[in-house]
Design an enzyme around this catalytic site. Structure first.
Site, PDB file in Angstrom:
ATOM      1  CG  ASP A 171     -10.526   1.861  -3.349  1.00  0.00           C
ATOM      2  OD1 ASP A 171     -10.228   0.660  -3.177  1.00  0.00           O
ATOM      3  OD2 ASP A 171      -9.696   2.781  -3.369  1.00  0.00           O
ATOM      4  CD  GLN A 228      -3.832   4.387  -3.772  1.00  0.00           C
ATOM      5  OE1 GLN A 228      -2.729   4.349  -3.280  1.00  0.00           O
ATOM      6  NE2 GLN A 228      -4.695   3.402  -3.657  1.00  0.00           N
ATOM      7  CE  LYS A 248      -4.247  -1.203  -4.303  1.00  0.00           C
ATOM      8  NZ  LYS A 248      -4.503   0.079  -3.650  1.00  0.00           N
ATOM      9  CB  ILE A 303       0.353   2.032  -6.968  1.00  0.00           C
ATOM     10  CG1 ILE A 303      -0.620   2.921  -6.195  1.00  0.00           C
ATOM     11  CG2 ILE A 303       0.164   2.246  -8.477  1.00  0.00           C
ATOM     12  CD1 ILE A 303      -0.370   4.397  -6.308  1.00  0.00           C
TER      13      ILE A 303
END
Ligand code: NDP
Length: 757
Positions: free
Chosen positions: A122, A97, A53, A50
């Site tokens: 995603d 997630q 990202k 994360i």
């Protein structure tokens, strides 16, 4: 060398995306692609990805938000957050997630599929997965890891058509979409899994091998075909006592034995991982691009409903009932509105949020066509029918973007003489019952807000007349917990009076008197009570007849809410909303009253002057926020710097063709009053019968030789004009001997309303 290729590729992709975002901001300066990472539970490994990202997003110019929910979050809690993001037009990508063990408490599939497909960057929803499986690659989000693998395969320069590809693993996130992607890039694909017999032999046939197994170094170099391309997605932690951390990350493929046999092999770590992040960014930017494209001015994608025309033309209500209205949210989508911009009232009614104006600010204006008319029939002259017909012609036939704006009918005329106002024949607003009766309740809301102010004025005059200064002060600033405290609205009032004190105990007697008394002159109150019923007996009444009001009676008038009274005020207030200054609504109410106060007159209407006055403003604000239309009583607006009488005379002579005007006593009194109060410079808006150019409904065509009688003049100070009442023009119509409601009935079986026309 592969590591270098991957680094270059990631660098290139990020650079390209950064340029694209900058390009978007050139044309839409306030725009930024938005990404939400919704994480449930706190896992060390996902935290690392994360943060990668978020870092990549910041570098590219994407506004990324990390939303964390505890591991204990329920399925409904997670779902609610997903829905919030789905509705948020500033967010273009959402990834969820979930913790690995959430499967026992959270239905993973349900959560994943609740993500709006157009934000599913995603590529995990059934919609996107299905499109990919069917080969609609240009119309879906491709999951990021397979997408990154594909980019890497392309970098090798190998043509995929006809090649034999083997994918090990069939998960939704890696294996299955990888299979689809290779297939639709024309490879011959075999997917292997834990039940595959003789995996080594299947791997040995592969020109291209992609692994997503999750088993450290399971695939041995000796299994590979010479010159194979190997993309290793595996990220597996093994113990390694030679390292300070005691751990090492390895792939699914045994790199050392495979690197000399393969023509190209991705290393782990540093291989597919960074590409996954780059592809997530790519999908987010793509989604943002789609968002902007959808906003570009262009043809609406409307699916017009066909009319089934009958001869002879059936009654309006039969036609209305024979049409099945399209769900309003579908229509909203067709004209390019976002779901968070549309407030639904059932299946056929909705309001468009005013904030939409900000989003569409850069769009070129359309053409505004006003449909109006005079010399009508008693049932109206067909403005609504013409309006709807025109829009049907422009939209359904000429395929232009066209919308009709018609005002909500007042219930007074609907139940009185005129009947409904939804148009007629095949050009009507449907469902006509809902349109004619209550619609979204706005008229009622405005009525309630208006009457709250009227009630407050009379109650205040009563309290001041029946209490001493001390009693008023004790009630206005009550002792609570041994202390008196001013409310913010009271401090505001004190400031306006030049009393710069915030402690109630420090006020002098003279200041208390000034603070507690509005000293309203009943003769100067122009704020009328209103209603939406043709109740002629309320045109002029005496209030305060009950003994509880101790003889404080007063003659007041009622107006039909949309025909007169403070309709113009509301129009103006509504305008304030339109231009986006919601907080100004109260300020506008204050303005109405400030002007009056300066003129030494109706201090009472200054809502913020009494402690609960904010409620009147708040109620009115809420009502206006709900209101979707403007009153239609404005016949003509004239604005030049003359005294009041000359302005009215010019309108009467130049527009209506009158010889002159006759100012009746009440009107003369108002001219003097408004002149004294400083309102003489306000523009004039005539309130006159719509049935003739003169004051007499019987005089048709272009009448001459008449004198226009001005019965009274009302002030709409907040809206900023005066409205003379011409002739017998009532501000509340009466019911005829045989009113429309005689024929209106409810079918208790079907719930249908009969008799509306
Ligand atoms: P899953 O556990 O969901 O899937 C593993 C797949 O491998 C299953 O289809 C399983 O078969 C198959 N498999 C397991 N054992 C064998 C075996 N002995 N022989 C043949 N097939 C086998 O894992 P994911 O797809 O989520 O992840 C796979 C790997 O990819 C992991 O190492 C993960 O860390 C990594 N990964 C890397 C990403 C990146 O960004 N680089 C992103 C996502 C994942 P079956 O279906 O029969 O059980």
């Amino acid at each position: 060398r592969p590591l270098q290729i991957i680094c270059n590729l990631c660098h290139q992709v990020r650079g390209r995306l950064k340029d694209e975002v900058e390009g978007m901001r050139m044309t839409h300066p306030n725009f930024k692609p938005g990404l939400v990472v919704l994480q449930v539970g706190d896992r060390e490994d996902s935290n690392l990805y994360i943060s990668m990202k978020l870092k990549a997003a910041a570098e590219i110019g994407i506004s990324a938000v990390h939303v964390k929910l505890p591991r204990t979050a329920t399925e409904n809690e997670v779902m609610r957050r997903v829905m919030e993001v789905n509705e948020d037009s500033k967010i273009h990508g959402l990834i969820v997630q979930l913790p690995l063990d959430s499967v026992h408490t959270i239905n993973t599939e349900r959560i994943i599929n609740s993500v709006a497909p157009e934000k599913d960057v995603d590529g995990l929803t059934c919609i996107n997965a299905g499109k990919l499986a069917r080969g609609d690659l240009g119309d879906c989000f491709i999951p990021c890891t397979p997408n990154g693998c594909m980019e890497l395969i392309k970098q090798t320069g190998v043509s995929l058509a006809g090649k034999r590809a083997v994918v090990i693993g069939r998960s939704k996130i890696v294996g299955a979409p990888m299979h689809d992607l290779l297939l639709w890039n024309h490879a011959t694909v075999l997917t292997c899994h834990s039940k595959t017999a003789d995996l080594a032999s299947e791997v040995g046939k592969a020109d291209i091998l992609v692994t997503g197994i999750g088993k450290p170094e399971m695939v041995r170099g000796e299994w590979l075909k010479d010159g194979a391309i190997v993309i290793d997605c595996g990220i597996n932690t093994i113990t390694d006592s030679s390292r300070p951390s005691g751990k090492r990350i390895v792939g699914d493929v045994h790199y050392d034995s495979a690197k000399d046999k393969a023509a190209f092999i991705t290393p782990v770590p540093g291989g597919v991982g960074p590409m996954t992040v780059a592809m997530l960014m790519q999908n987010t930017v793509l989604s943002a691009k789609h968002f902007l494209q959808a906003q570009e001015p262009g043809k609406w994608n409307i699916n017009y409903t066909n009319l089934n025309l009958q001869r002879p033309v059936p009654s309006d209500v039969t036609i209305s009932r024979s049409c099945v209205p399209k769900p309003i949210e579908c229509l909203a989508e067709e004209v390019g509105l976002f779901s968070d911009e549309v407030e639904l009232y059932g299946r056929t009614k909705a309001k468009v949020q005013l904030k939409t104006i900000d989003r569409l600010q850069a769009q070129p204006d359309g053409k505004y066509v006003v449909v109006t008319g005079i010399t009508p029939t008693p049932l109206g002259e067909g403005k609504s029918t013409t309006t709807i017909g025109l829009v049907q012609a422009l939209g359904a036939h000429l395929k232009l973007n066209a919308f009709a704006c018609v005002r909500q009918p007042s219930q007074g005329p609907t139940f009185g003489i005129k009947g409904g106002a939804a148009g007629g024949g095949y050009s009507q607003v449907i469902p006509m019952e809902e349109f004619n009766l209550h619609l979204t309740g706005d008229i009622h809301a405005i009525t309630a807000a208006n009457n709250l102010v009227a009630a407050a004025i009379d109650a205040r005059m009563f309290h001041e007349a029946t209490q001493s200064d001390k009693a008023l002060f004790n009630r206005l600033v009550p002792m609570t917990g041994g202390q008196r405290k001013f409310s913010p609205v009271q401090i505001n009032r004190l400031e306006k009076q030049g009393i710069k004190k915030t402690d109630p105990s420090t006020l002098t007697e003279e200041e208390i008197t000034r603070f507690v008394r509005l000293d309203i002159d009943p003769e100067s109150i122009t704020w009328q009570r209103v209603l939406d019923t043709n109740d002629r007996f309320l045109r002029k009444i005496t209030i305060g007849q009950s003994p509880t009001e101790k003889g404080f009676t007063r003659t007041v008038t009622f107006d039909l809410i949309l025909l007169a009274g403070n309709g113009p005020t509301l129009a103006f207030t509504f305008h304030c909303f339109l231009i986006g200054h919601v907080t100004d609504t109260k300020a506008e109410l204050d303005l109405i009253c400030k002007l009056a106060k300066e003129a030494g007159a109706f201090d009472a209407v200054h809502c913020s002057h009494w402690a609960d006055g904010g409620a009147g403003a708040a109620d009115l604000a809420r009502a206006v926020q709900k209101a979707a239309d403007l009153p239609n009583s404005f016949k003509f607006l004239y604005d030049i710097e003359l005294p009041i009488v000359d302005k009215i005379r010019i309108i009467a002579q130049k527009i209506y063709g009158a010889d002159d005007i006759e100012l009746l006593p009440e009107a003369q009194h108002k001219v003097d009053l408004y002149s004294k109060q400083g309102f003489a410079s306000l523009p004039i808006c005539m309130a006159k019968t719509h049935l003739s150019l003169s004051h007499d409904a019987e005089k048709k065509g272009v009448p001459t030789g008449f004198v226009l009688p001005i019965r009274d003049i009302r002030a709409s100070v907040g809206a900023g004009f005066l409205y003379p009442l011409v002739g017998t023009m009532p501000t509340i119509p009466g019911l005829p001997t045989r009113p429309c409601f005689y024929d209106i009935d409810l079918d208790t079986e079907s719930g249908e309303v009969h008799g509306l026309f």
